[in-house]
Design a protein around this motif. Structure first.
Motif, short mmCIF file in Angstrom:
data_model
loop_
_atom_site.label_atom_id
_atom_site.label_comp_id
_atom_site.label_asym_id
_atom_site.label_seq_id
_atom_site.Cartn_x
_atom_site.Cartn_y
_atom_site.Cartn_z
N LEU A 9 0.83 -1.20 0.00
CA LEU A 9 0.00 0.00 0.00
C LEU A 9 0.87 1.25 0.00
CD1 LEU A 9 -2.77 1.39 0.17
CD2 LEU A 9 -2.67 1.08 2.66
N THR A 10 2.05 1.19 0.64
CA THR A 10 2.93 2.35 0.69
C THR A 10 3.32 2.84 -0.71
OG1 THR A 10 4.85 0.89 0.93
CG2 THR A 10 3.93 1.84 2.95
N ASN A 11 3.28 1.94 -1.69
CA ASN A 11 3.60 2.32 -3.08
C ASN A 11 2.41 2.92 -3.81
OD1 ASN A 11 6.19 1.35 -2.71
ND2 ASN A 11 5.69 -0.68 -3.51
N HIS A 12 1.25 2.95 -3.15
CA HIS A 12 0.01 3.44 -3.78
C HIS A 12 -0.77 4.31 -2.80
CE1 HIS A 12 0.67 0.60 -7.10
NE2 HIS A 12 1.11 -0.19 -6.16
N PRO A 13 -0.21 5.45 -2.39
CA PRO A 13 -0.90 6.28 -1.39
C PRO A 13 -2.28 6.74 -1.84
CG PRO A 13 1.00 7.43 -2.33
CD PRO A 13 1.07 6.02 -2.81
N ASP A 14 -2.53 6.75 -3.14
CA ASP A 14 -3.85 7.13 -3.65
C ASP A 14 -4.92 6.09 -3.29
OD1 ASP A 14 -2.29 5.50 -5.54
OD2 ASP A 14 -4.05 5.64 -6.85
N LYS A 15 -4.52 4.92 -2.81
CA LYS A 15 -5.48 3.86 -2.46
C LYS A 15 -5.76 3.79 -0.95
CE LYS A 15 -5.56 2.28 -6.71
NZ LYS A 15 -6.57 2.85 -7.60
N ILE A 16 -5.13 4.66 -0.15
CA ILE A 16 -5.30 4.61 1.31
C ILE A 16 -6.76 4.77 1.72
CG2 ILE A 16 -4.79 5.81 3.48
CD1 ILE A 16 -1.92 6.27 2.35
N SER A 45 -2.26 5.17 6.64
CA SER A 45 -1.31 6.19 6.18
C SER A 45 0.07 5.95 6.76
CB SER A 45 -1.79 7.59 6.59
OG SER A 45 -3.04 7.87 6.01
N ASN A 46 0.16 5.12 7.78
CA ASN A 46 1.43 4.88 8.47
C ASN A 46 1.92 3.44 8.37
OD1 ASN A 46 2.07 7.51 9.77
ND2 ASN A 46 -0.02 7.24 10.48
N LYS A 48 4.02 0.33 6.64
CA LYS A 48 5.37 0.27 6.09
C LYS A 48 5.46 -0.86 5.06
CE LYS A 48 6.78 3.07 9.50
NZ LYS A 48 5.68 3.95 9.68
#
Length: 157
Positions: A9-16, A45-46, A48
């Motif tokens: 998910l960290t590689n796709h912050p638009d999906k948070i 959002s946090n 890793k």
């Protein structure tokens, strides 16, 4: 044919927000937790990609199909077990396509890369799903919220 890609998910912050909505509806609202949606967004959002908590997502053509997380602990009364697979969720319209299995397989790979030999999970209602996929039943426990929590593990080899 479009393939399903599993990524951090960290590689796709638009999906948070999308992942937060899935997890909030399935694992917060349905369980009667008092956790707020903003708390869930803050959590995701946090995350890793090399230390817990870790969240993975299933993507197909840029669309998020599902998610899974890895926690250091997901059951306070069993803190000797670690790490834990948690919040496995596939959107209903994508179920039956192996999305969950791909998410679990990648979770096992990530845990193995981090040096762990076993992965644990807890479930209140999906024991047959995990049993049929090679997970080993360990025990049934209770905590202050649930009378019956089945604990499973799988070898990461």
């Amino acid at each position: 044919m479009i393939s399903i890609n599993i990524d951090f998910l960290t590689n796709h912050p638009d999906k948070i927000n999308e992942v937060s909505e899935m997890v909030f509806k399935e694992f917060v609202v349905k369980t009667g937790s008092r956790k707020k949606f903003e708390d869930v967004v803050n959590h995701f959002s946090n995350t890793k990609n090399n230390t817990f908590p870790i969240t993975l997502i299933a993507l197909e053509n840029g669309k998020c199909l599902g998610t899974v997380s890895i926690f250091d602990n997901d059951l306070a009364i069993r803190d000797m077990y670690k790490p834990w697979l948690a919040s496995l969720y596939t959107k209903p319209e994508h179920r039956g396509r192996g999305v969950g299995e791909k998410l679990v397989a990648k979770t096992i790979d990530v845990v193995k890369e981090l040096g762990f030999n076993e992965l644990y999970l807890r479930t209140e209602d999906a024991s047959n799903y995990y049993r049929s996929r090679g997970w080993t039943y360990l025990e049934t426990v209770s905590d202050d919220k649930y009378e019956k929590i089945d604990v499973f593990k799988i070898q990461c080899i």
